[in-house]
Design a protein around this motif. Structure first.
Motif, mmCIF file in Angstrom:
data_model
loop_
_atom_site.group_PDB
_atom_site.id
_atom_site.type_symbol
_atom_site.label_atom_id
_atom_site.label_comp_id
_atom_site.label_asym_id
_atom_site.label_seq_id
_atom_site.Cartn_x
_atom_site.Cartn_y
_atom_site.Cartn_z
ATOM 1 N N ASN A 1 0.816 -1.216 0.000
ATOM 2 C CA ASN A 1 0.000 0.000 0.000
ATOM 3 C C ASN A 1 0.850 1.265 0.000
ATOM 4 O OD1 ASN A 1 -1.940 2.052 0.598
ATOM 5 N ND2 ASN A 1 -3.236 0.506 1.573
ATOM 6 N N SER A 2 0.597 2.153 -0.969
ATOM 7 C CA SER A 2 1.384 3.370 -1.123
ATOM 8 C C SER A 2 1.019 4.454 -0.107
ATOM 9 C CB SER A 2 1.215 3.925 -2.542
ATOM 10 O OG SER A 2 -0.149 4.199 -2.803
ATOM 11 N N PHE A 3 0.016 4.190 0.759
ATOM 12 C CA PHE A 3 -0.325 5.161 1.803
ATOM 13 C C PHE A 3 0.844 5.363 2.772
ATOM 14 C CE2 PHE A 3 -5.148 4.104 1.564
ATOM 15 C CZ PHE A 3 -5.247 4.913 0.439
ATOM 16 N N PHE A 4 1.671 4.335 2.897
ATOM 17 C CA PHE A 4 2.795 4.442 3.822
ATOM 18 C C PHE A 4 3.898 5.277 3.186
ATOM 19 C CE2 PHE A 4 6.746 3.084 5.846
ATOM 20 C CZ PHE A 4 6.395 3.181 7.184
ATOM 21 N N ASN A 5 4.295 6.362 3.835
ATOM 22 C CA ASN A 5 5.342 7.242 3.322
ATOM 23 C C ASN A 5 6.131 7.826 4.494
ATOM 24 O OD1 ASN A 5 3.717 9.359 4.360
ATOM 25 N ND2 ASN A 5 2.588 9.473 2.422
ATOM 26 N N MET A 6 7.045 8.719 4.187
ATOM 27 C CA MET A 6 7.917 9.273 5.222
ATOM 28 C C MET A 6 7.137 10.062 6.257
ATOM 29 S SD MET A 6 11.075 8.843 5.885
ATOM 30 C CE MET A 6 11.707 9.205 7.521
ATOM 31 N N SER A 7 6.068 10.712 5.825
ATOM 32 C CA SER A 7 5.252 11.479 6.761
ATOM 33 C C SER A 7 4.594 10.551 7.789
ATOM 34 C CB SER A 7 4.172 12.266 6.005
ATOM 35 O OG SER A 7 3.316 12.939 6.906
ATOM 36 N N VAL A 8 4.064 9.428 7.308
ATOM 37 C CA VAL A 8 3.455 8.437 8.203
ATOM 38 C C VAL A 8 4.510 7.876 9.150
ATOM 39 C CG1 VAL A 8 2.291 6.199 8.316
ATOM 40 C CG2 VAL A 8 1.669 7.832 6.524
ATOM 41 N N LEU A 9 5.688 7.588 8.613
ATOM 42 C CA LEU A 9 6.759 7.040 9.432
ATOM 43 C C LEU A 9 7.204 8.038 10.503
ATOM 44 C CD1 LEU A 9 8.769 4.793 10.054
ATOM 45 C CD2 LEU A 9 10.270 5.727 8.286
ATOM 46 N N ASN A 10 7.308 9.303 10.120
ATOM 47 C CA ASN A 10 7.708 10.324 11.089
ATOM 48 C C ASN A 10 6.719 10.408 12.250
ATOM 49 O OD1 ASN A 10 10.075 11.090 9.843
ATOM 50 N ND2 ASN A 10 9.100 12.679 8.605
ATOM 51 N N ASN A 11 5.435 10.237 11.936
ATOM 52 C CA ASN A 11 4.413 10.261 12.996
ATOM 53 C C ASN A 11 4.601 9.099 13.970
ATOM 54 O OD1 ASN A 11 3.142 12.585 12.067
ATOM 55 N ND2 ASN A 11 1.712 11.444 10.759
ATOM 56 N N LEU A 12 5.094 7.953 13.445
ATOM 57 C CA LEU A 12 5.336 6.804 14.301
ATOM 58 C C LEU A 12 6.590 6.996 15.147
ATOM 59 C CD1 LEU A 12 4.636 3.817 11.845
ATOM 60 C CD2 LEU A 12 3.163 4.594 13.707
ATOM 61 N N CYS A 13 7.598 7.643 14.561
ATOM 62 C CA CYS A 13 8.908 7.714 15.204
ATOM 63 C C CYS A 13 9.133 8.983 16.015
ATOM 64 C CB CYS A 13 10.007 7.614 14.141
ATOM 65 S SG CYS A 13 10.076 6.028 13.292
ATOM 66 N N VAL A 14 8.242 9.961 15.890
ATOM 67 C CA VAL A 14 8.499 11.288 16.454
ATOM 68 C C VAL A 14 8.764 11.263 17.955
ATOM 69 C CG1 VAL A 14 6.037 11.830 16.824
ATOM 70 C CG2 VAL A 14 7.702 13.687 16.481
ATOM 71 N N LYS A 15 8.112 10.376 18.688
ATOM 72 C CA LYS A 15 8.285 10.331 20.134
ATOM 73 C C LYS A 15 9.366 9.346 20.572
ATOM 74 C CE LYS A 15 3.491 11.655 21.130
ATOM 75 N NZ LYS A 15 2.226 11.257 21.802
ATOM 76 N N MET A 16 9.992 8.691 19.593
ATOM 77 C CA MET A 16 11.011 7.682 19.910
ATOM 78 C C MET A 16 12.388 8.301 19.696
ATOM 79 S SD MET A 16 9.142 4.419 18.088
ATOM 80 C CE MET A 16 7.393 4.104 18.354
ATOM 81 N N ASN A 17 12.930 8.900 20.727
ATOM 82 C CA ASN A 17 14.152 9.684 20.560
ATOM 83 C C ASN A 17 15.431 8.861 20.613
ATOM 84 O OD1 ASN A 17 14.254 9.072 23.260
ATOM 85 N ND2 ASN A 17 13.874 11.168 23.976
ATOM 86 N N THR A 18 15.311 7.545 20.629
ATOM 87 C CA THR A 18 16.512 6.700 20.630
ATOM 88 C C THR A 18 16.782 6.068 19.268
ATOM 89 O OG1 THR A 18 15.255 4.761 21.350
ATOM 90 C CG2 THR A 18 16.241 6.137 23.074
ATOM 91 N N ILE A 19 15.875 6.247 18.315
ATOM 92 C CA ILE A 19 16.061 5.654 16.988
ATOM 93 C C ILE A 19 15.930 6.702 15.898
ATOM 94 C CG2 ILE A 19 15.298 3.364 17.696
ATOM 95 C CD1 ILE A 19 12.592 3.905 16.409
#
Length: 413
Positions: free
Chosen positions: A102-120
């Protein structure tokens, strides 16, 4: 670009106990700081000992896509809380996500997942509408090939298992496999000879080949560099299986009832699971005390509390109850069926055949394979006698494969 990139930057850093460093050297597209040269001093490592490669499959259907995205978010959370991501130097662990479907997954979606994870530090290393795990393994392979320090560098491979076949058992299995591969015991094994580590390693006679069921692991890059490129492996494995069928028809190899199936031979979508264990120099270790293949694939969750690191094999003797198909293995292990066992494609005859065909190598004589697999002492002796011709010699119609003859050879070492 996948070409090696070298950038030298004059800076002063203060990380942990390391002060006044300059000449930061960044190597490869993966944006990890691998070496920092101390002023008038030796090179000092500040990088992680591993990077993570996550194969993320996203179905087209909206509800399935959302479920797959939830799984990726959960795995990123596991990664961010792992020992590797929480290091004293404060350097973020790189996570390279290869997105498929699915092309819905992109860098913006990933950033939303990773934004609070400051170790990765999250990256999308590839996006494909169609593809598979072999593409992500190719990214991991390239990373290891570009590493200037492959002996001390490890790559972790994960995938969002359960995105295609959602179930409670798959969720439980995925969580345990992810935690195991990310554990300190796998990234820094107590025994440095271990070159691949995961939740549970499996080998014949219980399994049809050497692999980590579920296919999640952390591997040392110098071992990965010995392997074929994953896409080349798929092609060569197809040729090897075709040749094995011809030898079967000539009476050389013995195939059990289901040994021609793709999941046994490692063809098509099953090739990625066979890839990491395909080399004769594999020295595995794992974290599962339980030998049963199905133990972690249950509706009852099993957690990292149960992990206990050990080199493989941790048991001195194989337990038939842990086999994928206990009845068939019991049949072969019967003394009266020794001719079929010696020629069995899923035992040492086929394993050594595949090693030679794929890599033109055989297992070292001190390999764990000769201590664990059926008739290992016999195969160690004949391998020493006949070298790479060993499978042709032993499976020929004129070779004496009676129980007494095999026992006499095995004892001659």
């Amino acid at each position: 670009s996948r070409n090696l990139i070298r950038i030298t930057v004059g800076v002063v850093l203060s990380i942990g106990n390391i002060l006044a460093l300059q000449n930061v050297v960044i190597l490869t597209k993966y944006a990890d700081v691998l070496y920092v040269a101390e002023k008038n001093g030796p090179n000092t490592k500040l990088s992680h000992t591993s990077s993570v490669f996550l194969n993320a499959y996203f179905p087209v259907e909206k509800h399935k896509y959302q479920a797959a995205l939830t799984i990726v978010g959960e795995q990123l959370d596991q990664i961010s809380k792992s020992r590797a991501a929480n290091n004293s130097h404060g350097i973020k662990l790189s996570v390279h996500i290869h997105a498929i479907g699915n092309s819905f997954f992109n860098m913006s979606v990933l950033n939303n997942l990773c934004v609070k994870m400051n170790t990765i530090q999250c990256h999308i290393s590839g996006e494909m509408k169609q593809g598979g795990e072999i593409d992500t393994l190719a990214e991991m392979y390239q990373f290891c090939k570009e590493s200037p320090d492959p002996i001390n560098r490890r790559a972790t491979y994960l995938h969002n298992k359960g995105s295609f076949h959602p179930s409670q058992s798959n969720d439980n299995w995925r969580r345990a496999m992810t935690d195991a591969a990310l554990s300190q015991r796998c990234s820094q094994p107590p025994n440095s000879t271990c070159n691949v580590c995961g939740l549970q390693f499996a080998a014949p006679p219980g399994m049809f080949t050497n692999l980590f069921p579920g296919n999640m692991f952390t591997a040392r890059c110098d071992y990965v560099n010995r392997l074929l490129h994953p896409k080349e492996y798929v092609k060569r494995q197809t040729d090897v299986v075709r040749k094995s069928f011809q030898l079967r028809d000539q009476g050389r190899f013995y195939f059990k009832e289901k040994d021609h199936k793709a999941w046994v031979t490692g063809l098509r979508r099953y090739a990625p699971e066979h890839f990491i264990g395909s080399h004769p120099y594999i020295v595995p270790c794992d974290l599962s005390k339980e030998p049963d293949y199905w133990y972690w694939q249950s509706d009852t969750p099993h957690t990292s509390i149960e992990f206990e690191w050990a080199m493989f094999p941790r048991q001195k003797k194989f337990n038939l109850s842990a086999a994928v198909d206990p009845k068939l293995h019991a049949f072969l292990l019967n003394k009266s069926n020794i001719d079929k066992r010696i020629r069995a494609y899923t035992y040492l005859a086929g394993l050594i055949f595949r090693h030679i065909e794929l890599y033109n190598l055989t297992p070292p004589l001190h390999s764990w394979m000769f201590d664990w697999l059926p008739d290992g002492p016999f195969w160690r002796v004949v391998l020493q006698r006949y070298g790479k011709s060993v499978v042709n010699v032993v499976t020929s119609s004129i070779f004496n494969r009676t129980a007494d003859a095999i026992a006499e050879i095995a004892e001659s070492h």
